[in-house]
Write a protein that holds these residues in place. Structure first.
Motif, PDB file in Angstrom:
ATOM      1  N   GLY A   1       0.820  -1.198   0.000  1.00 40.97           N
ATOM      2  CA  GLY A   1       0.000   0.000   0.000  1.00 40.97           C
ATOM      3  C   GLY A   1       0.857   1.252   0.000  1.00 40.97           C
ATOM      4  N   ALA A   2       1.914   1.251   0.828  1.00 41.12           N
ATOM      5  CA  ALA A   2       2.820   2.396   0.878  1.00 41.12           C
ATOM      6  C   ALA A   2       3.536   2.592  -0.454  1.00 41.12           C
ATOM      7  N   LEU A   3       3.956   1.500  -1.089  1.00 36.70           N
ATOM      8  CA  LEU A   3       4.636   1.616  -2.379  1.00 36.70           C
ATOM      9  C   LEU A   3       3.705   2.164  -3.459  1.00 36.70           C
ATOM     10  N   LEU A   4       2.487   1.660  -3.504  1.00 34.49           N
ATOM     11  CA  LEU A   4       1.555   2.108  -4.537  1.00 34.49           C
ATOM     12  C   LEU A   4       1.174   3.573  -4.356  1.00 34.49           C
ATOM     13  N   LEU A   5       1.043   4.003  -3.124  1.00 30.94           N
ATOM     14  CA  LEU A   5       0.589   5.364  -2.878  1.00 30.94           C
ATOM     15  C   LEU A   5       1.727   6.388  -2.860  1.00 30.94           C
ATOM     16  N   SER A   6       2.946   5.926  -3.040  1.00 31.08           N
ATOM     17  CA  SER A   6       4.076   6.865  -3.084  1.00 31.08           C
ATOM     18  C   SER A   6       4.992   6.564  -4.267  1.00 31.08           C
ATOM     19  N   GLN A   7       4.401   6.156  -5.398  1.00 34.46           N
ATOM     20  CA  GLN A   7       5.200   5.804  -6.573  1.00 34.46           C
ATOM     21  C   GLN A   7       6.093   6.954  -7.026  1.00 34.46           C
ATOM     22  N   ASP A   8       5.615   8.182  -6.861  1.00 36.79           N
ATOM     23  CA  ASP A   8       6.408   9.326  -7.314  1.00 36.79           C
ATOM     24  C   ASP A   8       7.695   9.479  -6.513  1.00 36.79           C
ATOM     25  N   ARG A   9       7.744   8.909  -5.320  1.00 37.20           N
ATOM     26  CA  ARG A   9       8.923   9.043  -4.467  1.00 37.20           C
ATOM     27  C   ARG A   9       9.994   8.002  -4.761  1.00 37.20           C
ATOM     28  N   TRP A  10       9.587   6.849  -5.320  1.00 39.13           N
ATOM     29  CA  TRP A  10      10.582   5.803  -5.539  1.00 39.13           C
ATOM     30  C   TRP A  10      10.584   5.274  -6.970  1.00 39.13           C
ATOM     31  N   ALA A  11       9.427   5.037  -7.572  1.00 42.77           N
ATOM     32  CA  ALA A  11       9.379   4.414  -8.896  1.00 42.77           C
ATOM     33  C   ALA A  11       9.605   5.409 -10.024  1.00 42.77           C
TER      34      ALA A  11
END
Length: 208
Positions: free
Chosen positions: A111-121
């Protein structure tokens, strides 16, 4: 809805990853056990095929999933099962890291990865893999475990074979895709569906 380029991605991963023991031989690996929310005996099972670098998957988790949890999962109507369908190498690495988390941390982490894609992906100012490592560290994963997860070819192979099984068994060709109902009577729906449509498909599956 994000449609993968199956040939380009699977070719890019190389025969070295896809060659080797069959998916069934990896079944004893606890990292490959079912990851889901909702009670095991819920009347309707929904499989969600997603990629952690898919913007449409992020939209579903942001806009629709909270209602699904509140109105369908928590009352015991639906069991939502998470299935990996990585669209690129970064998504494959992220899936391997997520599955290497303790089971109870899996759903909060994706959930954290999907909702913060702009920060890591999708960051342009830093290395996405380094940013993914930082996200994993915040979730309690030491760097040596992170490095081991992203280098684990057996785990990567099992995830990719699961993706191929989804294409073969349910006709999944885009993310996110949802499979409503039991095998043999299931219906596959692609796209970041809204809650009303999701509810309708759950109702139909419950009557199948």
């Amino acid at each position: 809805m994000t449609r993968p380029s199956r040939r380009s991605f699977l070719a890019a991963t190389g025969a070295a990853i896809l060659a080797g023991p069959a998916f069934a031989q990896q079944a004893a690996d606890p990292r490959l056990s079912e990851r889901a929310i909702g009670r095991a005996g819920a009347p309707v099972r929904v499989l969600e095929y997603f990629s952690l670098t898919c913007g449409h998957c992020a939209a579903f988790h942001r806009d629709t999933l909270p209602q699904v949890k509140q109105k369908l999962v928590e009352p015991g109507t639906v069991r939502l099962v998470y299935r990996d369908f990585p669209l690129d190498r970064l998504a494959l690495a992220a899936a391997a890291v997520a599955r290497s988390m303790p089971a109870e941390r899996y759903e909060p982490f994706i959930g954290a990865l999907l909702l913060s894609q702009d920060r890591w992906a999708f960051t342009r100012s830093a290395d996405p893999m380094e940013e993914l490592a930082k996200m994993a560290a915040l979730a309690g994963m030491p760097r040596p475990r992170f490095d081991a997860a992203v280098r684990d070819e057996a785990l990567a192979r099992a995830i990719l074979e699961g993706r191929q099984a989804a294409e073969r068994e349910y006709g999944v060709s885009a993310t996110p895709s949802f499979v409503f109902g039991p095998d043999g009577k299931s219906k596959t729906q692609s796209g970041a569906v809204g809650f009303e449509r999701f509810q309708q498909l759950v109702d139909e599956a419950g009557k199948a």
